[in-house]
Motif scaffolding. Structure first.
Motif, PDB file in Angstrom:
ATOM      1  N   HIS A 465     -36.649  32.497 -10.853  1.00  0.00           N
ATOM      2  CA  HIS A 465     -37.570  31.825  -9.934  1.00  0.00           C
ATOM      3  C   HIS A 465     -38.544  32.839  -9.305  1.00  0.00           C
ATOM      4  O   HIS A 465     -39.760  32.680  -9.378  1.00  0.00           O
ATOM      5  N   HIS A 469     -42.789  33.568  -9.683  1.00  0.00           N
ATOM      6  CA  HIS A 469     -43.808  33.849  -8.661  1.00  0.00           C
ATOM      7  C   HIS A 469     -44.486  35.186  -8.972  1.00  0.00           C
ATOM      8  O   HIS A 469     -45.699  35.331  -8.857  1.00  0.00           O
ATOM      9  N   GLU A 495     -45.085  26.572  -6.118  1.00  0.00           N
ATOM     10  CA  GLU A 495     -43.757  26.693  -6.731  1.00  0.00           C
ATOM     11  C   GLU A 495     -43.738  26.253  -8.191  1.00  0.00           C
ATOM     12  O   GLU A 495     -42.676  26.189  -8.802  1.00  0.00           O
ATOM     13  N   SER A 498     -42.664  29.265 -10.592  1.00  0.00           N
ATOM     14  CA  SER A 498     -41.322  29.761 -10.282  1.00  0.00           C
ATOM     15  C   SER A 498     -40.256  28.781 -10.752  1.00  0.00           C
ATOM     16  O   SER A 498     -39.309  29.154 -11.448  1.00  0.00           O
ATOM     17  N   TYR A 610     -41.668  21.931  -2.237  1.00  0.00           N
ATOM     18  CA  TYR A 610     -40.692  22.255  -3.292  1.00  0.00           C
ATOM     19  C   TYR A 610     -40.536  21.090  -4.264  1.00  0.00           C
ATOM     20  O   TYR A 610     -40.575  21.262  -5.474  1.00  0.00           O
ATOM     21  N   GLN A 689     -32.310  30.269  -0.977  1.00  0.00           N
ATOM     22  CA  GLN A 689     -33.323  30.434   0.060  1.00  0.00           C
ATOM     23  C   GLN A 689     -33.064  29.487   1.221  1.00  0.00           C
ATOM     24  O   GLN A 689     -33.289  29.831   2.364  1.00  0.00           O
TER      25      GLN A 689
HETATM   26 ZN   LIG Z   1     -40.300  29.925  -4.649  1.00  0.00          ZN
END
Ligand SMILES: [Zn+2]
Length: 692
Positions: A465, A469, A495, A498, A610, A689
């Motif tokens: 991921h 990025h 996103e 990623s 997301y 995260q």
């Molecule tokens: Zn991310």
């Protein structure tokens, strides 16, 4: 003595940076910036691309090359002295940013250049973004409102930083010392070894559990002692709040109230009804209704399945241990046990196939095949920590194109979670030509007792991921930093690369490139791989609704803020949980107090991004499903259209160019196993995260 932060080199000499360099460097940069702004503002009516835009960009780049390492070190190598120096700069930076953002002469200069007919599309996009951002910085407000806007910016800068500090301090402020090994029954050996190491670092006998993710997760998943799980869960989910073992220490209650009030006021100054509307101004989503229907629609599709999954877990806990009151601190524990019972697969089964070194080189091979780039390890002198590695990215002809730094392991005084940050942006303008550099930061379990660092499959996804990025930042071909790489990409599309790259953690063809047992060198056995796939949809609806809970909560507290009633954080969270939570946490749970994404990061009224971007990433990957996961032509097109062009074109336009049509939600639902159990899925959640 020269200040290493002011030397003209792409990256500073990390070994020489001291906290006492920070404030003088920032003072100097602000003074230089002010002088330039004054000079350009005085002749805004003659502004040209070369004499105006390029000079501002050169100065901005110099600024960010000095500040990026400071803010990076503050995240990965925090100390009281550095924190004090960093904090001393925040009000100055905020004041300077407001000053520039509200300078009507500069605005006029940009407007003048934006009207020129000979601009290329990237220049046009960059200027359009700049004019929009100046408007959002209050450039066209009357003087009294401009002043109030600046005060708000100052306060928000201080408060959001305070929020992050409270979370970090509360995380570091708790540990549990254990002297009787039987209390750790159920924990894998690696987790015990880590706990022993944590004890040794504190000069203690026995074992120490902390709230860092590599310590927290194995306890929640494997500790047989229910009271211990509850204790650790309580400490974690009450961090920085008025509840739990550290109640009142580093309490974020008032900080959150104030942040929400000020965001609302700022939005209204700019003519928006609320902060959610302001948040959407630079995003792909058109309006707040569109976001709410998107989230509510997904919630409707997922909630029944999520509740059925929870019921199954309750039944399992009752049958296994006679447990009648399944609680939040049991979810991961019985979840893991049920997964093992049903699919005969546990995280521990796969870890031996994912030694960090092998995963890194495999990730490079995947990117090499897809995007035709090469990666080479490079010298690592004078970095901030001995664990850090440096890699050079090369084009097929061997010419260096970019580089990045990987800081892989959890340690004290390092912020939790995983992230990518730009260290240096690609820039070819104003006589300067530089290649992009990225920081990739993770919090994996370090090597313990001579054993290599072994990753869970989820951690492998996390690395892919962040690498996605990183590629977005590093493979850009755009020459102007404000629209190069991830810059200028709407937050709800950022996103895409990623989450997209995570898919290659689920394909036999790509796993075979790198997943090898660290002792025997064997690839993942077919039966184990099949069990991994079978287990892919396990509890996927529960995970989906958890993300939706975060997204709906975040969006609604900003959308429905009412000064007369205050933030109503727990009232709204409660309503959201009634709608989408599979299992409601106890009343003392203080999840929002540690929700740094929205109170300290860039996700305010934007956590939905997301899921929004997951629609894009799943749909983009479906083209590879149709044509082959290593289809060279599709890989090259992804590189050229999405990765190389970054923020230089409209996000929807880039997506439709790549996919041949507008995005559809179907692939996301199929990949998440919502409403179907027939297809392999990608559950591209960002659990690490989110939790850490
Ligand atoms: Zn991310």
């Amino acid at each position: 003595m020269t200040n290493p932060l002011l030397e003209d080199r792409t990256l500073p000499d990390f070994g020489r940076i001291r906290p006492e360099h920070v404030e003088p460097a920032v003072d100097q940069l602000i003074a230089d910036g002010r002088a330039l702004v004054a000079e350009l503002a005085a002749k805004a009516d003659e502004a040209t691309w070369e004499g105006f835009v390029e000079r501002i960009e050169i100065e901005d780049d110099r600024f960010s090359r000095a500040w990026a390492p400071v803010s990076h070190l503050n995240s990965v190598l925090n100390s009281d002295e550095l924190r004090a120096a960093y904090n001393a700069c925040l009000p100055k930076l905020s004041e300077y940013a407001s000053e520039v953002g509200q300078n009507a002469d500069l605005f006029r200069g940009y407007q003048r250049i934006a009207e020129r007919p000979d601009l290329n599309p990237a220049q046009r996009k960059m200027l359009a973004n700049t004019l929009r951002d100046l408007h959002l910085a209050g450039v066209d407000l009357p003087e009294d409102k401009k002043a109030r806007y600046r005060d708000i910016s100052q306060s928000l800068s201080r408060l959001t930083n305070q929020f992050a500090e409270n979370v970090l301090d509360a995380t570091n402020g708790w540990h549990k010392h254990i002297t009787d090994e039987s209390a750790l029954a159920g924990l894998p050996d690696a987790a015990k070894a880590l706990a022993r190491q944590a004890a040794a670092e504190r000069k203690l006998d026995g074992w120490v559990l902390t709230l860092d993710f590599p310590s927290f997760e194995p306890v929640m998943k494997h500790a047989d002692d229910r009271a211990l799980r509850r204790e650790v869960y309580e400490a974690f989910s009450t961090r920085a709040s008025d509840q739990g073992p550290q109640a009142g220490g580093w309490d974020n209650t008032a900080v959150m109230e104030e942040i929400l009030a000020l965001r609302h006021e700022r939005a209204q100054l700019l003519g928006f009804d609320n902060y959610a509307e302001l948040s959407l101004a630079p995003k792909m989503a058109r309006d707040t209704d569109e976001v709410m229907s998107f989230l509510n629609d997904l919630a409707d599709r997922a909630i029944h399945q999520a509740r059925a999954e929870l019921q199954e877990l309750r039944d399992f806990a009752r049958e296994t241990d006679g447990l009648d009151d399944l609680a939040p601190w049991d979810l991961m524990y019985y979840g893991e046990k049920l997964r093992v019972a049903r699919f005969d697969i546990s995280d521990e089964d796969l870890k031996p196939y994912f030694p960090l070194e092998g995963v890194i080189s495999g990730m490079f091979r995947v990117a090499e095949r897809l995007f035709d780039v090469r990666f080479e390890p490079a010298e690592t002198d004078n970095l901030w920590h001995p664990d850090v590695r440096r890699y050079v990215v090369k084009d097929t002809d061997g010419s260096p194109w970019a580089e990045f730094y990987l800081d892989p392991f959890a340690r004290q005084k390092k912020q939790g979670g995983a992230w990518m940050n730009g260290a240096v942006s690609r820039m070819v303008m104003g006589g300067r030509s530089q290649q992009p550099i990225a920081y990739l930061v993770c919090n994996f379990t370090p090597p313990v007792d001579g054993h290599p660092s072994l990753l869970t499959h989820r951690e492998v996804e996390t690395l892919f991921h962040e690498f996605g990025h990183g590629l977005h930042h590093m493979l850009t071909r755009v020459d102007y930093p404000p629209v190069a790489g991830i810059h200028g990409v709407p937050w709800d599309a950022v996103e895409l690369p990623s989450q997209f790259l995570e898919n290659w953690c689920w394909e036999r063809e790509s796993l075979d490139l790198f997943a090898r047992h660290h002792e025997t060198g064997e690839p993942i056995p077919d039966a184990l791989f099949q069990r991994l796939l079978d287990a892919k949809h396990f509890q996927s609806a529960m995970q989906m609704v958890r993300q939706l809970e975060f997204a709906l909560f975040d969006f609604r507290i900003h959308l429905e803020y009412d000064p007369a009633r205050g933030a109503r954080i727990y009232e709204i969270l409660d309503q959201v949980r009634d709608q989408v939570a599979a299992l409601k946490p106890p009343a003392w749970n203080r999840f929002p107090h540690g929700f740094s994404h929205i109170f300290a990061g860039g996700y305010a009224a934007g956590y939905f991004s997301y899921k929004w971007a997951e629609v894009l990433s799943a749909d983009a990957f479906s083209l590879f499903e149709e044509r082959g996961v290593f289809d060279a032509d599709t890989g090259h097109r992804f590189r050229e259209i999405i990765l190389e062009r970054g923020g230089s074109s409209d996000a929807m336009e880039l997506f439709t160019t790549f996919r041949g049509r507008e995005p559809k939600v179907d692939a996301l639902l199929r990949h998440s196993g919502i409403g179907t159990h027939l297809q392999p899925a990608t559950d591209a959640e960002t659990a690490i995260q989110d939790v850490a």
